[in-house]
Design a protein around this motif. Structure first.
Motif, mmCIF file in Angstrom:
data_model
loop_
_atom_site.group_PDB
_atom_site.id
_atom_site.type_symbol
_atom_site.label_atom_id
_atom_site.label_comp_id
_atom_site.label_asym_id
_atom_site.label_seq_id
_atom_site.Cartn_x
_atom_site.Cartn_y
_atom_site.Cartn_z
ATOM 1 N N LEU A 1 59.204 53.025 20.958
ATOM 2 C CA LEU A 1 60.252 52.110 20.486
ATOM 3 C C LEU A 1 60.621 52.391 19.032
ATOM 4 O O LEU A 1 61.801 52.365 18.657
ATOM 5 C CB LEU A 1 59.782 50.658 20.634
ATOM 6 C CG LEU A 1 59.635 50.127 22.061
ATOM 7 C CD1 LEU A 1 59.002 48.749 22.048
ATOM 8 C CD2 LEU A 1 60.992 50.083 22.760
ATOM 9 N N PHE B 1 57.057 43.479 20.694
ATOM 10 C CA PHE B 1 57.965 44.567 21.044
ATOM 11 C C PHE B 1 59.434 44.170 20.913
ATOM 12 O O PHE B 1 60.318 45.018 20.992
ATOM 13 C CB PHE B 1 57.707 45.034 22.482
ATOM 14 C CG PHE B 1 56.358 45.668 22.685
ATOM 15 C CD1 PHE B 1 55.997 46.793 21.974
ATOM 16 C CD2 PHE B 1 55.466 45.134 23.593
ATOM 17 C CE1 PHE B 1 54.755 47.383 22.160
ATOM 18 C CE2 PHE B 1 54.226 45.715 23.791
ATOM 19 C CZ PHE B 1 53.859 46.850 23.071
ATOM 20 N N GLU B 2 59.700 42.895 20.732
ATOM 21 C CA GLU B 2 61.078 42.407 20.777
ATOM 22 C C GLU B 2 61.837 42.604 19.467
ATOM 23 O O GLU B 2 63.042 42.753 19.462
ATOM 24 C CB GLU B 2 61.086 40.911 21.148
ATOM 25 C CG GLU B 2 60.474 40.607 22.505
ATOM 26 C CD GLU B 2 61.226 41.304 23.633
ATOM 27 O OE1 GLU B 2 62.470 41.371 23.556
ATOM 28 O OE2 GLU B 2 60.568 41.765 24.580
ATOM 29 N N ILE C 1 61.303 44.830 16.283
ATOM 30 C CA ILE C 1 60.552 45.814 15.502
ATOM 31 C C ILE C 1 61.366 46.449 14.387
ATOM 32 O O ILE C 1 60.806 47.067 13.482
ATOM 33 C CB ILE C 1 59.992 46.923 16.405
ATOM 34 C CG1 ILE C 1 61.138 47.781 16.973
ATOM 35 C CG2 ILE C 1 59.137 46.351 17.517
ATOM 36 C CD1 ILE C 1 60.669 49.054 17.624
ATOM 37 N N THR D 1 55.849 45.469 11.730
ATOM 38 C CA THR D 1 55.630 46.480 12.770
ATOM 39 C C THR D 1 54.780 47.623 12.240
ATOM 40 O O THR D 1 53.845 48.088 12.908
ATOM 41 C CB THR D 1 56.973 47.015 13.287
ATOM 42 O OG1 THR D 1 57.750 45.931 13.803
ATOM 43 C CG2 THR D 1 56.761 48.056 14.373
ATOM 44 N N GLU E 1 49.606 50.236 24.533
ATOM 45 C CA GLU E 1 50.479 49.434 23.674
ATOM 46 C C GLU E 1 50.936 50.244 22.457
ATOM 47 O O GLU E 1 52.094 50.169 22.045
ATOM 48 C CB GLU E 1 49.735 48.180 23.194
ATOM 49 C CG GLU E 1 49.209 47.292 24.305
ATOM 50 C CD GLU E 1 50.274 46.382 24.885
ATOM 51 O OE1 GLU E 1 50.248 45.195 24.584
ATOM 52 O OE2 GLU E 1 51.140 46.888 25.632
ATOM 53 N N LYS F 1 53.608 52.693 23.576
ATOM 54 C CA LYS F 1 54.889 51.999 23.800
ATOM 55 C C LYS F 1 55.562 51.677 22.468
ATOM 56 O O LYS F 1 56.771 51.877 22.303
ATOM 57 C CB LYS F 1 54.648 50.730 24.599
ATOM 58 C CG LYS F 1 55.922 49.949 24.896
ATOM 59 C CD LYS F 1 55.638 48.712 25.741
ATOM 60 C CE LYS F 1 56.916 47.917 26.003
ATOM 61 N NZ LYS F 1 56.651 46.706 26.825
ATOM 62 N N MET F 2 54.760 51.183 21.513
ATOM 63 C CA MET F 2 55.318 50.860 20.209
ATOM 64 C C MET F 2 55.846 52.113 19.515
ATOM 65 O O MET F 2 56.923 52.093 18.899
ATOM 66 C CB MET F 2 54.268 50.188 19.337
ATOM 67 C CG MET F 2 54.769 49.809 17.944
ATOM 68 S SD MET F 2 56.092 48.568 17.995
ATOM 69 C CE MET F 2 55.110 47.069 18.231
#
Length: 489
Positions: free
Chosen positions: A54, A134-135, A137, A69, A47, A50-51
């Motif tokens: 992004l 994640f939507e 950030i 975030t 996670e 992934k963050m």
């Protein structure tokens, strides 16, 4: 015995009937607690990665990261580090068998302690994973206009005008201000300095400068202002967009609009740049090469004239630009005063001629001086000073490379104040056969960049907003177009 003592103390602290059973469970569930923590820590790492990807993408696109975030990343990193430390302890600890009074027994104390830590840390890991989002950030930040103005020189004659305009901008009774002066006098450079200082003084929260030119495009003007206001102009017609812009502007308290190089009447209502009577902190600043346009066609409240430099200012500026050359070739020193004087104290002329002679020897300087004195001067139009035209044309004539001349003329085919993409120049140059013996794009790219550097050195082209773009001063563009008309290729 020490393990039982620890469990007993923990149970007493809990003051519950099932406490002893729960704490004993830490020993019996040791392997599953450690295994669960390993799994959850691994998943948290995924996670986090992934963050990070992004966030990196968002930063690459110029977005600003939300504090929520950033806080999640910080907390996740801390929890992940703590979990890994527990797992490292598990690898180092003696949790296997031990001998107690001749008996082979499991080493219960470290198992109990590590299992307890693993269980509690596993809860923290699961919790921080559940908080990830994640939507949403990042967001597009509002960036204040950058009016860094390296071209501005602190001349007394200019600072006096800047101070006067700033005073007018502070005056609640003054809404529309005009600045006029002949082409090349430095009006745009001056109002950029005004904007920089005004923002620094907190007179305005935001400012926008929009080139207008002799063929104003209302749609482009509206778009430029709307972008600075972060307003979406989703209407089709000019009046509808003007209404959207007007409504948005009437919500502003301290906003400066600069409409640069206005040639003729421009109805601000058509554009939508109309403020309410109580918006005394919102102003419009016009520049024009034509004095009559400002009071007659625009209806400004105050007018400021940008005239020629003082003679000493022009001489000092010219001298500073050629100083290194004079230090190298002192033979030209006696011509500095005469050439600077012939430049007519017009900023663009002083700069352009200085760039033309600064790397040349005496015979070139003398030839330039002779031409400045003896050439037949021609008008671009009735408002353009003949000496301006002659000085710019002179610099064009002294571009030794014919390919550079042709490239300059290509640049003049773009709109006034337009950003010219170097890749477009490459395509036009190859398509029109400007480059001799050049048949591949890579070679043309090298050639164009070399020619652009030469034209920039002569102040015939200017830096753009980034290294892929160049710009052309409007007066130099006018001269180049006139060259094509008077001397067709």
């Amino acid at each position: 015995m020490s393990c039982i003592a620890e469990i007993g103390i923990a149970a007493i602290a809990d003051w519950t009937v099932g406490a002893i059973g729960r704490h004993l469970g830490y020993i019996f569930q040791y392997k599953s607690n450690i295994s669960d923590l390993q799994t959850e820590t691994h998943n948290l790492g995924l996670e986090e990665q992934k963050m990070k990807e992004l966030v990196d993408d968002a930063l690459t696109n110029g977005d600003a990261i939300f504090e929520t975030t950033k806080n999640w990343q910080k907390d996740a990193e801390m929890i992940s580090k703590q979990a890994k430390e527990i797992l490292k302890d598990e690898n180092r600890a003696n949790t296997g068998w031990c001998i107690f009074r001749g008996l082979l027994l499991l080493n219960l104390v470290p198992r109990y302690r590590l299992s307890t830590k693993a269980k509690k840390m596993g809860v923290s890991v699961v919790k921080i994973k559940g908080e990830v989002n994640f939507e949403n950030i990042s967001h597009r930040p509002h960036l204040q206009s950058d009016f860094m103005n390296e071209d501005y020189i602190n001349f007394d004659s200019r600072n006096e005008i800047v101070d006067g305009i700033l005073e007018a901008l502070e005056d609640g009774n003054t809404r529309i201000i005009g600045v006029h002066g002949m082409p090349g006098a430095g009006k745009t450079t001056l109002v950029k300095e005004v904007s920089r200082r005004a923002l620094e003084m907190k007179l305005f929260s935001e400012a926008v400068l929009v080139p207008v030119s002799n063929t104003p495009d209302i749609g482009k003007i509206q778009k430029a202002i709307a972008e600075r206001l972060e307003l979406k102009l989703d209407k089709e017609t000019t009046p509808e967009r003007a209404l959207l812009l007007r409504n948005k502007l009437q919500q502003e308290k301290k906003f400066l609009i600069i409409l640069d190089d206005v040639w003729k009447k421009l109805n601000i209502r058509d554009v939508g740049t109309v403020f309410k009577g109580d918006q005394i902190g919102c102003k419009i600043l016009f520049t024009s090469r034509f004095e009559r346009v400002l009071p007659t066609d625009i209806g400004v409240d105050k007018i400021f004239k940008v005239g020629l430099l003082e003679k000493a200012e022009a001489l000092n500026w010219f001298s500073s630009m050629v100083a290194q050359m004079i230090e190298k070739y002192s033979e030209c020193a006696d011509l500095v005063h005469d050439i600077a004087d012939e430049c007519g104290r017009l900023p663009i002329t002083v700069e352009t001629i200085a760039c033309a002679v600064k790397d040349q020897r005496r015979h070139f300087w003398q030839d330039v001086l002779n031409q400045l004195k003896n050439s037949n001067l021609r008008d671009i139009n009735r408002e353009v000073n003949e000496k301006v035209f002659n000085s710019i044309e002179l610099c064009y004539n002294y571009v030794y490379n014919n390919e550079a001349k042709l490239l300059l003329l290509v640049c003049s085919s773009f709109g006034e104040d337009e950003s010219i993409r170097i890749e477009e120049l490459i395509r036009y140059g190859m398509g029109w056969g400007i480059f001799e013996k050049m048949h591949n794009v890579q070679g043309a790219r090298v050639k164009v960049n070399s020619l652009i550097d030469d034209l920039k050195d002569r102040a015939l082209l200017l830096d753009g907003d980034d290294h892929h773009i160049v710009k052309m001063h409007d007066i130099i563009r006018d001269v180049a177009i006139s060259v094509v008309v008077l001397r067709p290729l």
